[in-house]
Design a protein around this motif. Sequence first.
Motif, mmCIF file in Angstrom:
data_model
loop_
_atom_site.group_PDB
_atom_site.id
_atom_site.type_symbol
_atom_site.label_atom_id
_atom_site.label_comp_id
_atom_site.label_asym_id
_atom_site.label_seq_id
_atom_site.Cartn_x
_atom_site.Cartn_y
_atom_site.Cartn_z
ATOM 1 N N ASP A 44 0.801 -1.219 0.000
ATOM 2 C CA ASP A 44 0.000 0.000 0.000
ATOM 3 C C ASP A 44 0.834 1.270 0.000
ATOM 4 O O ASP A 44 0.288 2.364 -0.028
ATOM 5 C CB ASP A 44 -0.925 0.021 1.227
ATOM 6 N N LEU A 45 2.160 1.166 0.062
ATOM 7 C CA LEU A 45 3.003 2.352 0.122
ATOM 8 C C LEU A 45 3.178 3.016 -1.232
ATOM 9 O O LEU A 45 3.461 4.192 -1.318
ATOM 10 C CB LEU A 45 4.378 1.997 0.688
ATOM 11 N N THR A 46 3.012 2.269 -2.317
ATOM 12 C CA THR A 46 3.188 2.830 -3.645
ATOM 13 C C THR A 46 2.062 3.795 -3.958
ATOM 14 O O THR A 46 0.900 3.488 -3.773
ATOM 15 C CB THR A 46 3.233 1.717 -4.707
ATOM 16 N N VAL A 47 2.435 4.991 -4.436
ATOM 17 C CA VAL A 47 1.463 5.998 -4.835
ATOM 18 C C VAL A 47 1.188 5.797 -6.316
ATOM 19 O O VAL A 47 2.111 5.760 -7.121
ATOM 20 C CB VAL A 47 2.012 7.425 -4.594
ATOM 21 N N THR A 48 -0.070 5.654 -6.680
ATOM 22 C CA THR A 48 -0.441 5.479 -8.078
ATOM 23 C C THR A 48 -1.076 6.754 -8.580
ATOM 24 O O THR A 48 -2.056 7.233 -8.019
ATOM 25 C CB THR A 48 -1.423 4.309 -8.249
ATOM 26 N N SER A 49 -0.496 7.312 -9.617
ATOM 27 C CA SER A 49 -1.038 8.529 -10.210
ATOM 28 C C SER A 49 -2.229 8.164 -11.080
ATOM 29 O O SER A 49 -2.192 7.194 -11.828
ATOM 30 C CB SER A 49 0.032 9.225 -11.051
ATOM 31 N N SER A 50 -3.294 8.949 -10.978
ATOM 32 C CA SER A 50 -4.503 8.645 -11.735
ATOM 33 C C SER A 50 -4.381 9.065 -13.192
ATOM 34 O O SER A 50 -5.176 8.650 -14.021
ATOM 35 C CB SER A 50 -5.706 9.341 -11.101
ATOM 36 N N SER A 51 -3.419 9.895 -13.522
ATOM 37 C CA SER A 51 -3.242 10.340 -14.903
ATOM 38 C C SER A 51 -1.806 10.065 -15.341
ATOM 39 O O SER A 51 -0.909 9.929 -14.514
ATOM 40 C CB SER A 51 -3.558 11.828 -15.013
ATOM 41 N N PRO A 52 -1.582 9.983 -16.655
ATOM 42 C CA PRO A 52 -0.219 9.742 -17.133
ATOM 43 C C PRO A 52 0.691 10.916 -16.777
ATOM 44 O O PRO A 52 0.295 12.070 -16.899
ATOM 45 C CB PRO A 52 -0.377 9.605 -18.642
ATOM 46 N N VAL A 53 1.893 10.625 -16.338
ATOM 47 C CA VAL A 53 2.821 11.661 -15.884
ATOM 48 C C VAL A 53 3.795 12.004 -17.007
ATOM 49 O O VAL A 53 4.428 11.124 -17.586
ATOM 50 C CB VAL A 53 3.586 11.183 -14.633
ATOM 51 N N VAL A 54 3.896 13.296 -17.320
ATOM 52 C CA VAL A 54 4.837 13.776 -18.322
ATOM 53 C C VAL A 54 6.005 14.499 -17.643
ATOM 54 O O VAL A 54 7.157 14.238 -17.916
ATOM 55 C CB VAL A 54 4.140 14.715 -19.337
ATOM 56 N N GLY A 55 5.698 15.421 -16.713
ATOM 57 C CA GLY A 55 6.730 16.169 -16.002
ATOM 58 C C GLY A 55 6.712 15.834 -14.522
ATOM 59 O O GLY A 55 5.658 15.552 -13.953
ATOM 60 N N HIS A 56 7.877 15.870 -13.891
ATOM 61 C CA HIS A 56 7.967 15.564 -12.465
ATOM 62 C C HIS A 56 9.207 16.211 -11.902
ATOM 63 O O HIS A 56 10.258 16.209 -12.532
ATOM 64 C CB HIS A 56 7.987 14.046 -12.222
ATOM 65 N N GLU A 57 9.083 16.812 -10.698
ATOM 66 C CA GLU A 57 10.240 17.423 -10.052
ATOM 67 C C GLU A 57 9.958 17.742 -8.592
ATOM 68 O O GLU A 57 8.812 17.893 -8.191
ATOM 69 C CB GLU A 57 10.684 18.694 -10.776
ATOM 70 N N TRP A 58 11.034 17.838 -7.797
ATOM 71 C CA TRP A 58 10.950 18.221 -6.397
ATOM 72 C C TRP A 58 10.905 19.739 -6.290
ATOM 73 O O TRP A 58 11.484 20.443 -7.106
ATOM 74 C CB TRP A 58 12.174 17.728 -5.631
ATOM 75 N N SER A 59 10.275 20.237 -5.235
ATOM 76 C CA SER A 59 10.322 21.674 -4.946
ATOM 77 C C SER A 59 11.716 22.010 -4.420
ATOM 78 O O SER A 59 12.417 21.134 -3.909
ATOM 79 C CB SER A 59 9.259 22.047 -3.917
ATOM 80 N N PRO A 60 12.130 23.272 -4.514
ATOM 81 C CA PRO A 60 13.469 23.638 -4.022
ATOM 82 C C PRO A 60 13.670 23.366 -2.531
ATOM 83 O O PRO A 60 14.794 23.155 -2.099
ATOM 84 C CB PRO A 60 13.551 25.142 -4.315
ATOM 85 N N ASP A 61 12.592 23.361 -1.730
ATOM 86 C CA ASP A 61 12.738 23.107 -0.296
ATOM 87 C C ASP A 61 12.584 21.630 0.066
ATOM 88 O O ASP A 61 12.602 21.276 1.241
ATOM 89 C CB ASP A 61 11.759 23.947 0.512
ATOM 90 N N SER A 62 12.428 20.761 -0.898
ATOM 91 C CA SER A 62 12.308 19.303 -0.719
ATOM 92 C C SER A 62 11.062 18.874 0.043
ATOM 93 O O SER A 62 11.003 17.763 0.538
ATOM 94 C CB SER A 62 13.547 18.728 -0.008
ATOM 95 N N ARG A 63 10.065 19.721 0.144
ATOM 96 C CA ARG A 63 8.853 19.367 0.890
ATOM 97 C C ARG A 63 7.740 18.821 0.009
ATOM 98 O O ARG A 63 6.898 18.075 0.480
ATOM 99 C CB ARG A 63 8.327 20.578 1.659
ATOM 100 N N THR A 64 7.715 19.205 -1.245
ATOM 101 C CA THR A 64 6.657 18.737 -2.143
ATOM 102 C C THR A 64 7.254 18.231 -3.453
ATOM 103 O O THR A 64 8.354 18.615 -3.849
ATOM 104 C CB THR A 64 5.627 19.851 -2.448
ATOM 105 N N TYR A 65 6.471 17.370 -4.104
ATOM 106 C CA TYR A 65 6.859 16.763 -5.372
ATOM 107 C C TYR A 65 5.739 17.013 -6.368
ATOM 108 O O TYR A 65 4.585 16.712 -6.092
ATOM 109 C CB TYR A 65 7.090 15.259 -5.161
ATOM 110 N N LEU A 66 6.061 17.583 -7.497
ATOM 111 C CA LEU A 66 5.079 17.970 -8.499
ATOM 112 C C LEU A 66 5.100 16.978 -9.657
ATOM 113 O O LEU A 66 6.180 16.634 -10.149
ATOM 114 C CB LEU A 66 5.424 19.370 -9.005
ATOM 115 N N VAL A 67 3.931 16.499 -10.056
ATOM 116 C CA VAL A 67 3.805 15.703 -11.280
ATOM 117 C C VAL A 67 2.777 16.387 -12.167
ATOM 118 O O VAL A 67 1.810 16.961 -11.682
ATOM 119 C CB VAL A 67 3.408 14.230 -11.012
ATOM 120 N N SER A 68 3.018 16.352 -13.463
ATOM 121 C CA SER A 68 2.118 17.055 -14.383
ATOM 122 C C SER A 68 1.886 16.240 -15.642
ATOM 123 O O SER A 68 2.719 15.429 -16.046
ATOM 124 C CB SER A 68 2.704 18.424 -14.752
#
Length: 168
Positions: A81-105
């Motif tokens: 259950d630890l794996t996060v499944t994205s509901s949409s296909p991921v094209v872009g992905h990156e960490w925020s500069p403060d390492s607190r959030t992760y963006l997928v687009s």
Amino acid sequence: LHHGITGEPTFLFGRAHRNSVDISPHGRFLVVGGYGNLAGGMDFWDRNKGKMIPRHVILPEIGGGSNVNNECYVTIKEAADLTVTSSSPVVGHEWSPDSRTYLVSTTSPRMNVENGIHLYRYDGAMVEESRLPWDNSKYLPDKLLSAEYVPAPFPNTENNSNNSGKSE
């Protein structure tokens, strides 16, 4: 992960199909993800502890009330259950500069359906869309061309701290 000279395995990040590793700017967290032609699963890891990060999930309130201060949390610890499944296909992905959030687009022109942005905390918990400063519905079906963190200057507090109310 394999040794650079001998090729011997030194660490196993699981047996899921993954094709990308993103290390946070501070170096503590990493995401091992399956993007592009893979299913879009993501595993969030803590490098200091050498294991996947358990997620804290907010349980919906029973009875229909919306008491924000009385939220109930549950920690997911089962490996499946630890794996996060994205509901949409991921094209872009990156960490925020403060390492607190992760963006997928999901962006156009690579993907012309379900364009939008999802934000995850460092532990893999998705940030609710109601807390985001944008509306993903504005980017449907194919209007989002790019999504990334933009560096911003640090607020100048020097002028405020020197102003003690005295005039010279």
